[in-house]
Every structure is written in C-alpha cells, then in structure tokens.
Design a protein around this motif. Structure first.
Motif, mmCIF file in Angstrom:
data_model
loop_
_atom_site.group_PDB
_atom_site.id
_atom_site.type_symbol
_atom_site.label_atom_id
_atom_site.label_comp_id
_atom_site.label_asym_id
_atom_site.label_seq_id
_atom_site.Cartn_x
_atom_site.Cartn_y
_atom_site.Cartn_z
ATOM 1 N N HIS A 121 39.732 123.861 82.435
ATOM 2 C CA HIS A 121 39.778 123.371 80.735
ATOM 3 C C HIS A 121 38.877 123.510 80.278
ATOM 4 C CE1 HIS A 121 44.265 122.264 80.656
ATOM 5 N NE2 HIS A 121 44.009 121.449 82.195
ATOM 6 N N GLN A 122 37.563 123.552 80.736
ATOM 7 C CA GLN A 122 35.973 123.301 80.014
ATOM 8 C C GLN A 122 35.961 124.240 79.507
ATOM 9 O OE1 GLN A 122 33.216 122.272 83.481
ATOM 10 N NE2 GLN A 122 34.170 120.548 83.510
ATOM 11 N N SER A 123 36.274 125.936 79.211
ATOM 12 C CA SER A 123 35.925 127.157 79.017
ATOM 13 C C SER A 123 36.879 126.897 76.948
ATOM 14 C CB SER A 123 36.295 128.616 79.583
ATOM 15 O OG SER A 123 37.762 128.697 79.641
ATOM 16 N N ARG A 124 37.725 125.681 77.348
ATOM 17 C CA ARG A 124 38.851 125.782 76.060
ATOM 18 C C ARG A 124 38.321 124.352 75.803
ATOM 19 N NH1 ARG A 124 44.588 127.575 77.049
ATOM 20 N NH2 ARG A 124 44.477 128.165 74.735
ATOM 21 N N GLU A 164 28.995 119.394 80.432
ATOM 22 C CA GLU A 164 28.697 118.831 81.783
ATOM 23 C C GLU A 164 29.736 118.035 82.043
ATOM 24 O OE1 GLU A 164 24.558 117.511 83.552
ATOM 25 O OE2 GLU A 164 24.153 119.003 81.921
ATOM 26 N N SER A 165 31.073 117.762 83.004
ATOM 27 C CA SER A 165 31.849 117.426 83.355
ATOM 28 C C SER A 165 32.787 117.292 84.418
ATOM 29 C CB SER A 165 33.049 117.465 82.444
ATOM 30 O OG SER A 165 33.971 116.627 81.640
ATOM 31 N N GLN A 166 33.212 116.161 84.683
ATOM 32 C CA GLN A 166 33.960 115.917 86.301
ATOM 33 C C GLN A 166 34.637 114.989 85.727
ATOM 34 O OE1 GLN A 166 30.705 114.357 89.182
ATOM 35 N NE2 GLN A 166 30.636 116.819 89.774
ATOM 36 N N PRO A 167 35.886 115.268 86.314
ATOM 37 C CA PRO A 167 37.507 114.910 85.956
ATOM 38 C C PRO A 167 36.695 113.036 87.402
ATOM 39 C CG PRO A 167 37.803 116.397 86.944
ATOM 40 C CD PRO A 167 36.594 116.750 86.997
#
Length: 182
Positions: A121-124, A164-167
């Motif tokens: 989902h990060q690119s959107r 920058e993200s991590q579930p």
C-alpha cells in the motif's frame, strides 16, 4: 457526525483544488519566512487534546529551520501528518514531530508507533481518496485526502516526501523543503 465528515471532505477538496490551481496557473499564496519549528510547536499544541483523547503521547523537538513558504500550507501539512499519526496509532503509543536544519534544506518529520502500512500500500497512500483500511478510516473520520494534501503542499514548496513504515511498528513521514525557493 456525518455532517462534520462532509464539511471536512468539502474543505479538503477545496484545499486540493486550490493547490491544483496554484500548480496550473502559478498563482501563488503569499510567501514569507516561516520557521518549521514554530509550525511544529503550534501544530502539537492544537493536537494535544486529540492525542490525549486517544491515549497518545505527542511531542515535538528540534531546531529552528526557516524556509520561504506559505505558513498556511505548511501548517496544513503538519496538521495532516499529525492527524494520521494519532488516528492510526495504538493506545499508549507516541507521535514525535522533529524539525531540523539540514544545510540547504529544512526537514520536518512525523514518526509514530502506530499500526504501520503494509509494503503493497505504501506507493499509493499519497493518492486522493486512497485508504488502506476503509473501515478504520471511516471510524476515524478521515476523508482520504490528507496525505494527498501533504504531497501537494510539499511539491508547492519544491520539497520531497519520504515514507518509512512497517506494519505493527509505526510510520515515519519526512518532508524536506529547500530553504530558498529554486
């Protein structure tokens, strides 16, 4: 509640429309010297009640980082980042707004200990109306436009946005803005 959501949606659409108009016509809002540290401090002050209500610790730190920009757009940028960081956090979590002077650039970063964003989902997430978790977004009152406004406000200032993200571990969104308009 629905009336409030509708008002927020209309306001967000108007803000994006204004940013699109600025991009297309070059009709720019008033530019002034704006210290991102002041923007962060004011944003955190306004968001304290919202954070407390969600059992989130909200802090800011950093150093003076003046840029030539639109105070209202930079404020909107910070507000939207903090709204998301609080809204997609976990009870007992934290949000930290950090401002730094990086030579030619000023940097504002909002880091949270929330639910994070899955890589697919990060690119959107900066697209208009895109929501990762539609049920959570509706419950939190989001319009799906906040991060799009962030992206456009950064672009207006010739800046960049980095995610920058991590579930399960949180998200950090960093906006880098040149101190002087190119």
């Amino acid at each position: 509640v629905e009336a409030s959501r509708m008002i927020q949606l209309v306001n967000d659409i108007l803000q994006l429309s204004h940013l699109d108009n600025v991009s297309e016509t070059g009709a720019a809002p008033a530019m002034e010297t704006v210290d991102l540290l002041d923007v962060a401090r004011e944003c955190v002050e306004r968001q304290k009640v919202n954070a407390r209500r969600s059992y989130i610790s909200l802090t800011y730190l950093g150093e003076s980082a003046p840029v030539a920009g639109s105070r209202s757009l930079l404020d909107e940028l910070c507000q939207n980042l903090c709204d998301n960081a609080i809204g997609y956090n976990v009870p007992g979590g934290s949000v930290r707004v950090t401002v730094s002077d990086a030579g030619e650039n000023a940097v504002i970063s909002v880091a949270d200990t929330g639910i994070g964003i899955a890589p697919e989902h990060q690119s959107r997430i900066f697209e208009r109306f895109y929501r990762v978790d539609k049920s959570h977004s509706k419950a939190s009152g989001g319009t799906g436009l906040g991060l799009s406004i962030v992206k456009h406000a950064a672009a207006y200032h010739h800046g960049t946005v980095q995610l920058e993200s991590q579930p399960g571990k949180g998200t950090t969104i960093t906006v880098t803005i040149p101190k002087k308009k190119p």
